[in-house]
Scaffold this motif. Structure first.
Motif: not given
Length: 250
Positions: A12, A15-16, A79, A83, A101
């Motif tokens: 996460e 990715t962010r 979420a 995923n 998250r």
């Protein structure tokens, strides 16, 4: 489960923020830039209305904690979709994605709050941090409250496709009803019951008092905040447990 959450947390994070030139540093710079802009604009207009507290401190103890609540709740909506491919592995469950998250959001907002508080201290804004246990207890209760609502939003986001559009709109009024931009002292005592039900208001007012002890409190309670947090977490986990088989089958 710990290994799954850790792996999803790193995924996460990358990715962010991994695609930006500033990399992971952007996780801290983005909320700080937002706070600086809000302080510059709103602080100039409203700084005279705050009782016995520095306005930057007042604003900091409203906007950043609200961002923690709002981001955990709204980012939980997708979420599962984000995923879904990983749930074919038996050790990975939707709750792991939600926790990853939430932990990332807690890390971001806690870092933002700490850095901004340090910056205001260096600018010689008056504050006292003698009651750190109370401040941590408030922050933890707010995180658990947000986590419970996040579980509810995650299930609703999976069950109803339009939820990711509707639910963020429904919680927007909380920004104006939770004391982010106003102090409870401006509301006459006979009308405070209209906002006293809101645990976010209790969290923000208590946080301001923990950082600035002369800030007056009017009927807010740490016990009520924790009660709401635990009840929200309980119902969120209960709803998730009831829907987990359906989520995995889909």
């Amino acid at each position: 489960m710990r290994n799954s959450v850790h792996a999803l947390f790193l995924r996460e994070l990358k990715t962010r923020f991994g695609e930006y030139r500033l990399g992971y540093l952007w996780a801290l710079l983005e909320p700080i830039a937002h706070m600086v802009v809000m302080l510059a604009i709103i602080g100039y207009l409203l700084h005279r209305t705050m009782p016995d507290i520095s306005f930057p401190i007042f604003l900091l103890c409203g906007i950043v904690p609200y961002s923690l609540f709002s981001n955990i709740a709204t980012r939980s909506l997708n979420a599962i979709e984000a995923n879904r491919g990983l749930f074919s592995y038996r050790p990975v469950h939707p709750v792991d994605a939600m926790l990853a998250r939430s932990l990332l959001e807690c890390l971001i907002q806690t870092s933002c709050f700490s850095v901004l508080l340090l910056g205001l201290w260096l600018l010689e804004e008056p504050m006292q941090l003698n009651d750190m246990p109370a401040l941590l207890a408030i922050w933890l209760a707010l995180a658990l409250l947000s986590q419970g609502l996040g579980f509810i939003f995650m299930v609703l986001g999976h069950a109803f496709k339009a939820a990711d559009k509707i639910l963020p709109i429904l919680i927007k009024p909380l920004y104006f009803a939770s004391g982010v931009m106003f102090s409870l002292h401006i509301i006459p005592a006979e009308y405070r019951w209209l906002v006293d039900w809101n645990p976010l208001l209790h969290a923000f007012e208590l946080m301001r008092h923990a950082v600035f002890p002369t800030y007056p409190l009017y009927g807010v309670s740490l016990g009520y905040l924790w009660l709401c947090a635990l009840l929200m977490l309980f119902f969120g986990l209960l709803l998730y447990k009831a829907r987990e088989p359906a989520i995995l089958r889909s």
